[in-house]
Design an enzyme around this catalytic site. Structure first.
Site: not given
Lengths: 258, 391
Positions: B316, B321
């Site tokens: 991430k 995300h």
């Protein structure tokens, strides 16, 4: 592998028809009692949207009728628009009030909010999913549910609901009233003589006529599951369309055992 | 326990995120350890780093123009990357036997929030806004089915950050139950104000690029994009989908179980379904969002189940995300490990958090990776762990 399942329980909530028996009797409660969300724990009930409470009511009724274990049964939740009124409330905070967003509202704006709070209330650490497919939501939720039953030989509760169409993003004259319906499905080999069996939804031509459903509930994207719940409860046989002509034409065939 | 199902060949994949608009670009950035996080193109009244897609998105063909949204155009970009595999699929499999199961958490929120702003300001929706073509799940499904030339059942899973991991499980079931011969799975999310403001109000957004598993981690960075995978009953596999473990925390609507109970259950179920023990896992692509609670809970779950030396990487820090697109994205990145034998460094994990008792590599790791778990966890206590195996 069988692709047929049996229906072991039916639940529903709609304004004026707070449960299965009120719907089947046709006696509309003019006071339109709101959903209770009785299944939910107090904390989450207080925070839950009307839609989540309605889904919890329908889910709880189907669960109770089926006698399945609340702690382990798998669940599939279908909704075309999900927590739409929560999304509108957040948009109002953004554009009308120009304030910060409510953390609680944001956390419960997800499509799987109902799935989450139901799993918390029932202490269920098993499988749950949430999906949508516009007016094909009932058919696709059934497909997901039947695939689970058939692939893993487990019981599944399929619950579909959409709250009343949100003002602002749905054109006037195209709206709908709220409706939630739940079916408890079990593997065909567990079916008793009382159970109605369903085939995997597939595109085809129906031969069953859906029941009269009052407007504006009739326009709800998940009305097809009400049509199915009604046919199951009345032990009808035949092929039923699951989208009232607004989707891709998926039908399921109902068969009565015995 | 769920009945074990046969492994399913994964015959195609495509990715699009802040690292690039093609699998090759994404792969190269991961290989180089280069983050795509940067300034937010969406105006928000606080500092934050986001993973915006800067690749040029294709225009939809004229017949699909009414469905044109950023999400639909990303879907077209992703399908274009898989066109050779899709062409072969169309030659072998009837279109009605190909299902489409995708995931999203935002759907058309980026369009709807603009339309609603117009409604608040002017009392009506913009003339060109159409809820069913710009916002709902059916809109993207319609575009994907048309562009891919398939006509089987189609739905969108929406379970927040597990949305595009769960379709892998669905695909395995659909094929096992003979409801489909192939399934296009994946997911896409796009940046919008509501997501950024929402995670900010939860105090879960980092001001700087996120630092999963790092001592200084203070929240997530939001990204956009997603990925597609093609799963077929028979085919020339890049990798195999062995099993998918799914669970619920049954704990809290937006916080993980502090001991990672649901996360552990998901991984354990994936292993049980595949009939394989924990020793067999060579790598974990972690959910690793960069919040203190999430990473701590996931570390406990992984640490209590798998070998202490298993390399655990969060990707991430590269593209943020991507929420509803994260599961498919990270399954794709996990396949790179199986195919090429290297893992990208876990960006942001230095300096290390002594409480995270995992092997989190901060340099590129090479080796033979035969089995990889890819974790995704979500609001609602929804957990998914995808077990992939090399061919």
């Amino acid at each position: 592998m069988s692709s047929v399942v049996a229906v072991a329980g039916v639940g529903l909530y709609a304004p004026g028809f707070p449960n299965r028996s009120s719907w089947l009797s046709g006696e509309r409660d003019a006071s339109e009692p709101p959903p209770t969300g009785e299944l939910l724990d107090k904390r989450n009930r207080r925070r839950a949207s009307v839609m989540t409470k309605a889904i919890a009511d329908a889910y709880g009724e189907a669960l109770a009728q089926s006698g399945l274990e609340a702690e382990t049964v798998a669940s599939v939740f279908g909704s075309a628009l999900g927590e739409a009124s929560t999304m509108i409330a957040l948009l109002d905070q953004m554009w009308r009030e120009q304030s910060g967003l409510s953390p609680m509202r944001f956390a419960t704006s997800v499509h799987n909010a109902a799935a989450g709070v139901v799993s918390i209330a029932t202490h269920n650490r098993g499988f749950t999913t949430s999906l949508g497919a516009d007016h094909d939501t009932p058919a696709m939720a059934l497909l997901e549910g039947i695939a689970l039953v058939c692939a893993h030989e487990i019981p599944v509760i399929v619950a579909c609901g959409d709250e009343a169409s949100p003002e602002g993003i749905v054109d006037e004259g195209h709206g709908w009233g709220s409706l939630t319906v739940a079916l408890a499905l079990v593997p065909e080999r567990q079916a008793s003589a009382q159970h109605v069996c369903l085939s995997m939804p597939a595109q085809g031509t129906p031969d069953l006529v859906p029941p009269d459903v009052p407007l504006p509930m009739k326009n709800n994207p998940v009305v097809g599951l009400l049509d199915l719940a009604d046919a199951v409860a009345r032990r009808r046989r035949g092929r039923l369309r699951l989208d009232r002509g607004r989707g891709l034409g998926y039908c399921t065939t109902l068969r009565v055992r015995g | 326990m769920f009945r074990p199902l046969d492994p399913v060949p994964i015959t195609g994949m495509s990715l699009c995120n802040a690292l690039g608009g093609s699998l090759a670009e994404v792969r190269q950035a991961l290989y180089d350890g280069r983050s795509g996080l940067g300034e937010s193109p969406v105006a928000v009244p606080f500092p934050t780093a986001v993973g915006a897609v800067t690749a040029e998105l294709p225009e939809l063909p004229e017949a699909l123009e009414p469905w044109s949204t950023r999400t639909a155009r990303m879907a077209m970009l992703l399908l274009g990357q898989m066109e050779p595999q899709l062409r072969r699929l169309r030659e072998r499999v009837r279109p009605e036997r190909v299902a489409v199961v995708m995931g999203t958490s935002t759907a058309g929120a980026d369009v709807t929030e603009g339309a609603y702003r117009h409604y608040v300001q002017h009392g009506d929706l913009p003339a060109d806004y159409d809820l069913w073509r710009h916002h709902t799940y059916g809109a993207v499904l319609h575009v994907v089915k048309n562009l891919a030339g398939v006509s089987g059942p189609a739905w969108m899973v929406s379970t927040a950050c597990t949305s595009s991991a769960k379709p892998l499980a669905t695909a395995q079931r659909l094929i096992a139950a003979d409801m489909a011969d192939a399934v296009i799975v994946g997911g896409i999310d796009t940046l919008c104000s509501m997501t950024l403001l929402g995670f900010f109000c939860l105090d879960a957004l980092s001001k700087t690029p996120c630092r999963p598993f790092g001592a200084g981690r203070d929240g997530i960075s939001i990204g956009e994009g997603g990925g597609l995978l093609l799963l077929e009953r028979k085919g020339d596999p890049l990798a195999l989908l062995e099993s998918v473990g799914e669970s619920s925390d049954s704990y809290h609507i937006s916080a993980p179980h502090p001991e990672g109970l649901g996360a552990r259950l998901a991984m354990q179920r994936a292993l049980e379904m595949a009939g394989c023990d924990a020793e067999a896992v060579d790598h974990v692509n972690a959910h690793g969002t960069g919040t203190r609670l999430n990473d701590s809970a996931e570390a406990k779950a992984i640490g209590s189940l798998l070998r202490a030396d298993v390399p655990v990487v969060s990707t991430k820090g590269y593209m943020g995300h991507t929420l509803g697109g994260a599961g498919a994205t990270e399954a794709g990145i996990s396949m790179l490990a199986l195919l090429e034998g290297w893992l990208p460094p876990s960006l942001g994990a230095e300096p290390r958090d002594e409480q995270i008792a995992l092997n989190v590599p901060t340099t590129r790791t090479t080796g033979t990776f035969k089995r990889v778990l890819s974790n995704s966890f979500a609001f609602g206590g929804n957990n998914v762990s995808v077990l992939l195996r090399s061919v």
